[in-house]
Scaffold this motif. Structure first.
Motif, PDB file in Angstrom:
ATOM      1  N   GLU A 162       8.090   4.288 -12.193  1.00  0.00           N
ATOM      2  CA  GLU A 162       8.335   5.524 -12.928  1.00  0.00           C
ATOM      3  C   GLU A 162       9.266   6.470 -12.178  1.00  0.00           C
ATOM      4  O   GLU A 162       9.999   7.237 -12.802  1.00  0.00           O
ATOM      5  N   ILE A 163       9.242   6.420 -10.842  1.00  0.00           N
ATOM      6  CA  ILE A 163       9.994   7.405 -10.059  1.00  0.00           C
ATOM      7  C   ILE A 163      11.224   6.829  -9.355  1.00  0.00           C
ATOM      8  O   ILE A 163      11.872   7.534  -8.580  1.00  0.00           O
ATOM      9  N   VAL A 164      11.585   5.581  -9.629  1.00  0.00           N
ATOM     10  CA  VAL A 164      12.669   4.949  -8.866  1.00  0.00           C
ATOM     11  C   VAL A 164      13.986   5.723  -8.984  1.00  0.00           C
ATOM     12  O   VAL A 164      14.694   5.900  -7.989  1.00  0.00           O
ATOM     13  N   GLU A 165      14.317   6.196 -10.153  1.00  0.00           N
ATOM     14  CA  GLU A 165      15.584   6.935 -10.298  1.00  0.00           C
ATOM     15  C   GLU A 165      15.547   8.239  -9.504  1.00  0.00           C
ATOM     16  O   GLU A 165      16.543   8.626  -8.883  1.00  0.00           O
ATOM     17  N   THR A 166      14.396   8.900  -9.498  1.00  0.00           N
ATOM     18  CA  THR A 166      14.247  10.119  -8.700  1.00  0.00           C
ATOM     19  C   THR A 166      14.372   9.786  -7.214  1.00  0.00           C
ATOM     20  O   THR A 166      15.018  10.514  -6.458  1.00  0.00           O
ATOM     21  N   SER A 167      13.794   8.664  -6.814  1.00  0.00           N
ATOM     22  CA  SER A 167      13.892   8.238  -5.406  1.00  0.00           C
ATOM     23  C   SER A 167      15.356   8.047  -5.003  1.00  0.00           C
ATOM     24  O   SER A 167      15.760   8.450  -3.901  1.00  0.00           O
ATOM     25  N   LEU A 168      16.140   7.446  -5.880  1.00  0.00           N
ATOM     26  CA  LEU A 168      17.560   7.234  -5.576  1.00  0.00           C
ATOM     27  C   LEU A 168      18.306   8.564  -5.524  1.00  0.00           C
ATOM     28  O   LEU A 168      19.230   8.731  -4.721  1.00  0.00           O
ATOM     29  N   GLU A 169      17.909   9.510  -6.364  1.00  0.00           N
ATOM     30  CA  GLU A 169      18.508  10.846  -6.294  1.00  0.00           C
ATOM     31  C   GLU A 169      18.171  11.510  -4.963  1.00  0.00           C
ATOM     32  O   GLU A 169      19.032  12.144  -4.342  1.00  0.00           O
TER      33      GLU A 169
END
Length: 185
Positions: A162-169
């Motif tokens: 769920e948070i992978v895109e936020t992690s990359l940000e």
């Protein structure tokens, strides 16, 4: 403009760099064979020009018995040259891994363990598959990571997915904090 597709150029560069990094001669030869097969699909051949450490990709029709025949070259733009030495001295796997690991640690310190795990998975993907720094990833590489590599190879739990895109940000933000743009003083 080259007739060789960009993805074939990138694959040839990646395989060439991987062949240089491994310590096993058989594994290095396997990478060079995969490079040759990839380029053969497009009727191209690779050579490394040692004097300036450049990968040169050129059409097979320029060759006779493994040697380039200058009379056969009508359009030099069909050849592709890729510098193999990176700028800033960060080119070996060890140097790239150290750089990426420092950014992963910064994510851990700032944003916690789940984001750290996602950032580590991306660092592994970039270092092992592209011999690249996480802060130099292309949009295509990020998409490949999130849609293909991450779900199959990182074994993420539901929250990590769920948070992978936020992690990359977050990874990008710590990278920008550590590497300010050249215009900032």
């Amino acid at each position: 403009m080259s007739e060789l597709p960009q993805d074939a150029v990138e694959a040839a560069e990646r395989l060439t760099k991987l062949a240089r990094q491994v310590g096993d001669d058989n594994e290095a030869e396997a990478y060079r064979t995969r490079r040759a097969e990839t380029l053969a699909d497009h009727d191209y051949t690779a050579r490394v020009r040692e004097d300036d450490d450049t990968l040169v990709l050129y059409p097979d029709e320029w060759l006779e018995d493994g040697t380039v025949v200058l009379d056969r070259i009508q359009d030099t733009d069909r050849a592709v040259e890729v510098p193999l030495s990176t700028t800033g001295g960060e080119g070996s796997w060890e140097e790239i891994e150290a750089h990426n690991a420092a950014l992963v640690e910064a994510v851990a310190a700032e944003y916690g363990e789940r984001h750290e795990k996602n950032a580590r998975a991306f660092a592994d993907f970039m270092g092992n598959h592209y011999l690249g720094r996480v802060d130099e990833a292309t949009d295509e590489q990020i998409t490949e990571f999130t849609t293909e590599y991450f779900p199959r190879n990182a074994w993420p739990d539901k929250k990590q997915r769920e948070i992978v895109e936020t992690s990359l940000e977050y990874l990008s933000s710590v990278s920008e904090a550590d590497c300010p743009s050249p215009t900032s003083e």
